[in-house]
Design a protein around this motif. Structure first.
Motif, PDB file in Angstrom:
ATOM      1  N   ARG A 124       0.824  -1.209   0.000  1.00  0.00           N
ATOM      2  CA  ARG A 124       0.000   0.000   0.000  1.00  0.00           C
ATOM      3  C   ARG A 124       0.862   1.263   0.000  1.00  0.00           C
ATOM      4  O   ARG A 124       0.573   2.238  -0.675  1.00  0.00           O
ATOM      5  CB  ARG A 124      -0.917  -0.004   1.223  1.00  0.00           C
ATOM      6  CG  ARG A 124      -1.955   1.110   1.203  1.00  0.00           C
ATOM      7  CD  ARG A 124      -3.054   0.851   2.192  1.00  0.00           C
ATOM      8  NE  ARG A 124      -2.540   0.809   3.560  1.00  0.00           N
ATOM      9  CZ  ARG A 124      -3.294   0.582   4.638  1.00  0.00           C
ATOM     10  NH1 ARG A 124      -4.597   0.367   4.487  1.00  0.00           N
ATOM     11  NH2 ARG A 124      -2.763   0.521   5.843  1.00  0.00           N
ATOM     12  N   ASP A 127       2.147   1.731  -3.406  1.00  0.00           N
ATOM     13  CA  ASP A 127       1.127   2.330  -4.266  1.00  0.00           C
ATOM     14  C   ASP A 127       1.133   3.848  -4.102  1.00  0.00           C
ATOM     15  O   ASP A 127       1.038   4.593  -5.082  1.00  0.00           O
ATOM     16  CB  ASP A 127      -0.235   1.749  -3.898  1.00  0.00           C
ATOM     17  CG  ASP A 127      -1.338   2.302  -4.767  1.00  0.00           C
ATOM     18  OD1 ASP A 127      -1.077   2.593  -5.949  1.00  0.00           O
ATOM     19  OD2 ASP A 127      -2.480   2.492  -4.268  1.00  0.00           O
ATOM     20  N   HIS A 212      -7.076   6.724  -6.491  1.00  0.00           N
ATOM     21  CA  HIS A 212      -7.639   6.461  -5.158  1.00  0.00           C
ATOM     22  C   HIS A 212      -9.089   6.890  -5.094  1.00  0.00           C
ATOM     23  O   HIS A 212      -9.533   7.519  -4.123  1.00  0.00           O
ATOM     24  CB  HIS A 212      -6.818   7.180  -4.087  1.00  0.00           C
ATOM     25  CG  HIS A 212      -5.370   6.826  -4.108  1.00  0.00           C
ATOM     26  ND1 HIS A 212      -4.874   5.651  -3.565  1.00  0.00           N
ATOM     27  CD2 HIS A 212      -4.298   7.469  -4.650  1.00  0.00           C
ATOM     28  CE1 HIS A 212      -3.560   5.595  -3.738  1.00  0.00           C
ATOM     29  NE2 HIS A 212      -3.195   6.698  -4.409  1.00  0.00           N
TER      30      HIS A 212
END
Length: 1001
Positions: A124, A127, A212
């Motif tokens: 994460r 990312d 996102h």
């Protein structure tokens, strides 16, 4: 070796860490969990170092992650009942665990659970690192384009430090981001999105939203509201909400999550986290922010756009920005924004297109909505000049009026008069130069689409109302410009033309425009209602009348007696007002020194005559009710009042317009001007001031009896002033007081009483009386001689008193022998006998012969009822004379001389004859009758009656007769009380008899 590496790693700070340090120190450590935890624990701002940390951590955790994947894959493909039972039993040992194979698997392998959880956290973070790297690639350079422009502009600044300038120039090219990498990795994404929005990094925001979306979608309106009001809408319109047309709901944004690689870590990450007893992560700091999980309705979106516009205008005042937002929302199907867009579009014209003043207003949408239509139009044109008002009307006001008409139609209340009502209302209240500019932009020769006022008849009505409603008296060129823009109709094809309607309307306007207490001034709007009903033919007639009035107004303005056009309406049927204005024109032009030559005065005369004549039509000018002769009289009067007597004489000899005046009229005008000069004079001296002008004015006409008399009167006034006659103590008499004196002989009385030696100049005084208007008036001459005699008597100058009395008697005798008027003869005789009686019985006058002569004249001229009193005095004087003679005779006899016989003088013989004739005429007894006591008493009583009629005049005080002895040497006897009383009475003068007031005597 491993322990030393761990120690060195922990000793390194985040800022000192490099990519080489990551490989060197962590590569020798065999504990995968420690290495993965160390990589997750370190957060640095250097992208490459952070990338290395994540790569090392993921490399150390991927084996455990793959083992878990393989195990769970095998378990899910062929599970055995035994393994399931075992798993179920193990799950019972922990109430927090669910019946999930992944949770059960990690429950038995806590080390792998830690590694799998770290693997998910690192993925994460990786990312976010990739997102950050991608945003940095599209981020603008430091300061953006505006900063580059500013630096370029100041590159040649001679005062700037060269090194500083170079550093600034180089640093401006390095990427700049509003948040650091460490902040972006550790903080909630919504905060980063708001930071990017505030700094207008919209391309970076686009990447963040695409990568996102699932996290930021619920906070989309927080992001929208964070956009600065001054930001360019073209850069962020793609983010704003829109409506899904077929569902009348908000359409989801076209963002989509990109494929970030292995997505299988998510269920294993959650299972490992659950098995370790770690609570699920909650972005607590984002809980307080506005969330919107559901799609908004179209009405809610309309409200959001409206609030957005209000915030932009209130915070920045950038109405064009707000308009762009509204236009975008309307284009995206958001309902209810069209009218708001219209308002903003009109407001934008006011703010950006309308002429601005020195201190522009801070317009807001609320203030715009609070204004009515008339206020809006005035706001559009508040700073327009006559040169720009026509263009401003076309580009600002007319679109606004069209919008109002379209709104009325959309509301189901079409009103085609909105345009005219609002436009005409502004025209009626504008200044004349603005009205002229609007009319020039509305000429009938222009195409209808380009005209401001499109109706020709309305133009005529507006022009009539504006011009006649204006109080201006100095804008005649502007008024002419307005008139020249008006249409000219060919009325030959119209039947039943009736100009009476226009004439009646114009005539009625005269009373309407006259100021009253209720309406001090008549406005153009008030006048328009009079012109609205007029048909075309009447309008044309009214314009013809206006043309005449404008020409007349220009002429009046030329001669400094300008009048507003409303005055022409008021005076059209008022001859007195026209005459007063003509008189004002003739006088003011001369007093303003506008006319210095004969040609100038002839020009004025031509203009005045032009104003009194009719032109080619039956229309009359400003002096249309006056005849040419009356106008010429007024002109000539103004010429004389200005004192240009040489020009007046020249015009009388050569100008044919003056020939309409006959000799009598010229004399009347001259005498009128002379009297005006005379009345306004402060001094009676005809050598200076207004009195000099009055005297010289009499030289203009030919000499006549009236002119001669007026000249003499002015000369008499000058003489009176030289005698210092006072109207009140210390205040010299003024010429106007002399003219207003009813009995001008009283002025002579004032001269004699105020000047001690004036009575000695008999001829001067008599000439003064003649110049006062009494030339040839014997009665006035007699009265003047009586005043001279009385004044001489007061000064005990008995010689001049007797001379004046003798001349007075001769004058009366001549008058009695002529065919004079009986009343004048009686008045002169009355004055004469009283004056003679007064001097004849004066005790101080010792010439008995002259006194007897005077008393004899009194007996001859007095009325019958006064005869006894005069005769008594005469007899007493004669008795005293006899006694005095007898005394002298006895003295001579004692001296031995013989008495000579008394000689009779012709005067005595005449007096005796006159006395006898008077007694014979009235059938009276001879004089000895009066020697009896009864007769003496009767005469005494009669004389007292006569004496009571004569008031006392000024003179030196006399002693009482009882206190002194008469010049004859005898004291008064029994009849002397009457005589002494008469002496005191007559010594006061005869001013009352001559008409003087008691205060003048």
């Amino acid at each position: 070796m491993a322990s030393s590496s761990c120690t060195l790693w922990l000793a390194l700070s985040d800022s000192e860490l490099t990519v080489d340090d990551v490989g060197e120190h962590l590569g020798s450590v065999t504990d995968d969990l420690w290495v993965a935890a160390a990589c997750y624990d370190r957060i640095v701002d250097d992208v490459s170092v952070q990338q290395a940390l994540l790569n090392v951590g993921l490399d150390r955790t991927k084996q455990a992650f793959h083992r878990a994947q393989d195990a769970l894959s095998h378990l899910s493909s062929s599970p055995s009942s035994e393994s399931l039972d075992t798993t179920a039993v193990s799950l019972k040992q922990s109430d927090s665990c669910r019946l999930d194979p992944a949770v059960a698997y990690f429950h038995n392998l806590p080390g792998d659970a830690q590694l799998c959880r770290l693997h998910g956290l690192l993925l994460r973070r990786l990312d976010r690192l990739n997102t950050f790297t991608e945003m940095c690639q599209v981020a603008p350079e430091e300061g953006g384009d505006d900063a580059d422009d500013e630096i370029t502009e100041w590159e040649d600044d001679p005062w700037a430090d060269q090194s500083t300038a170079m550093v600034s120039h180089d640093s401006s090219k390095s990427p700049q981001f509003p948040v650091s990498l460490s902040y972006f990795i550790t903080q909630e994404l919504i905060h980063t999105a708001c930071q990017l929005t505030l700094h207008q990094y919209f391309r970076c925001l686009h990447i963040l939203l695409e990568r996102h979306r699932s996290v930021l979608w619920v906070h989309r309106f927080v992001i929208y509201d964070s956009i600065p009001g001054f930001a360019n809408p073209l850069e962020y319109l793609e983010f704003l909400p829109r409506v899904k047309f077929d569902e009348n709901m908000e359409e989801e944004a076209p963002w989509k999550d990109k494929d970030i690689g292995d997505a299988s870590y998510v269920p294993l990450f959650e299972a490992a986290t659950t098995s370790l007893g770690i609570p699920k992560e909650i972005e607590s700091s984002a809980l307080s922010l506005q969330t919107c999980n559901n799609l908004m309705t179209s009405e809610e979106l309309s409200g959001w756009y409206t609030n957005r516009v209000d915030n932009i205008i209130s915070s920045t005042g950038m109405i064009d920005t707000a308009l762009a937002v509204i236009q975008h929302g309307a284009s995206q199907g958001v309902p209810g924004l069209d009218e708001l867009g219209e308002e903003l579009s009109l407001l934008t014209r006011l703010v950006y297109d309308a002429p601005a003043g020195d201190s522009p207003n801070d317009w807001t949408l609320s203030s715009w909505k609070s204004m009515d239509s008339r206020t809006v139009i005035r706001a559009y044109l508040s700073h327009s000049t006559p040169e720009t008002v026509a263009a401003d009307m076309l580009h600002l006001v007319m679109p606004y009026l069209y919008v109002l008409e379209s709104r009325a139609e959309r509301a189901g209340n079409p009103n085609s008069q909105i345009y005219k009502d609002l436009l005409y209302d502004y025209v009626l209240t504008a200044s004349l130069d603005v009205v002229a500019a609007i009319f020039e932009g509305s000429k009938p020769t222009m195409p209808s689409s380009q005209r401001i006022i499109k109706d020709d008849e309305d133009m005529a009505r507006l022009a009539l109302a504006c011009l006649y409603g204006s109080a201006s008296i100095d804008e005649w060129p502007t008024m002419s410009r307005i008139f020249e823009c008006l249409p000219a109709w060919d009325l030959s094809k119209y039947e039943d033309l009736d100009g009476d309607i226009a004439d009646t309307t114009i005539a009625s306007l005269g009373d309407f425009v006259t100021p009253t207490i209720a309406r001090p001034r008549c406005t153009a709007s008030d006048l328009l209602m009079f012109f609205k009903p007029l048909p075309l033919s009447s309008l044309s007639r009214a314009l013809d009348i206006l043309d005449v009035h404008l020409e007349s107004g220009e002429i009046l303005s030329r001669w400094s007696v300008a009048a507003s056009l409303s005055w022409f309406l008021q005076s059209m049927n008022d001859e007195a007002e026209q005459k007063a204005w003509a008189n004002r024109m003739a006088r003011r032009a001369g007093s303003a020194d506008q006319l210095s030559t004969r040609e100038d005065w002839e020009w004025l005369l031509k203009d005045m005559i032009k104003l009194s004549r009719r032109g080619n039509s039956d229309l009359r000018g400003a002096f249309g009710l006056l005849s040419q002769e009356e106008v010429t009289r007024t002109f000539f009067n103004g010429l004389l009042i200005s004192g240009k007597f040489d020009i007046a004489k020249a015009l009388l000899q050569s100008n044919r317009n003056i020939s309409v005046l006959d000799t009598t009229a010229i004399e009347d005008i001259c005498l009128t001007c002379v009297r005006e000069f005379y009345d306004n004079a402060s001094s009676g001296n005809y050598k200076v001031g207004d009195m000099k002008l009055a005297y010289e004015c009499l030289d203009v006409p030919h000499i006549s009896e009236r002119i001669r008399k007026e000249k003499e009167f002015i000369e008499a006034t000058s003489r009176l002033s030289s005698f210092n006659v006072m109207s009140r103590p210390g205040i010299p008499i003024t010429p106007i007081e002399i003219r207003l004196t009813k009995d001008r002989l009283s002025l002579v009385s004032r001269v004699l009483s105020s000047n001690a030696d004036a009575y000695k100049h008999t001829e001067v005084i008599l000439e003064l009386v003649a110049m006062l208007g009494f030339r040839g008036d014997v009665t006035a001459e007699v009265k003047t001689l009586a005043m001279l005699a009385d004044t001489a008597l007061q000064n005990e100058d008995f010689t001049r008193a007797y001379q004046a009395s003798e001349r007075m008697v001769n004058t009366v005798l001549v008058l009695r022998s002529s065919n004079a008027n009986a009343s004048k003869m009686q008045e002169a005789s009355e004055v004469c006998w009283v004056a003679c009686f007064q001097l004849g019985r004066q005790p101080e006058f010792d010439d008995v012969e002259k006194k007897l002569s005077l008393l004899g004249r009194s007996l001859e001229l007095c009325p019958p009822e006064q005869l006894h009193d005069v005769l008594t005095a005469w007899r007493r004087l004669e008795k005293e004379d006899i006694e005095r003679r007898e005394t002298r005779l006895s003295q001579r006899r004692r001296a031995g001389g013989a008495a000579l016989p008394r000689k009779r003088t012709p005067a005595a013989d005449h007096h005796e004859f006159s006395l006898r004739s008077r007694l014979a005429d009235f059938h009276m007894p001879s004089p000895p009758l009066l020697s009896t006591p009864d007769a003496a008493a009767l005469a005494s009583r009669t004389f007292k009656t006569v004496a009571a009629r004569f008031p006392f005049s000024r003179g030196r005080p006399r002693s009482h007769p009882d206190d002194e002895t008469s010049r004859s040497g005898s004291r008064p006897r029994d009849g002397d009380d009457v005589s002494s009383q008469a002496t005191r009475v007559f010594s006061k003068g005869i001013g009352w008899l001559l008409g003087a007031g008691e205060e003048d005597l």
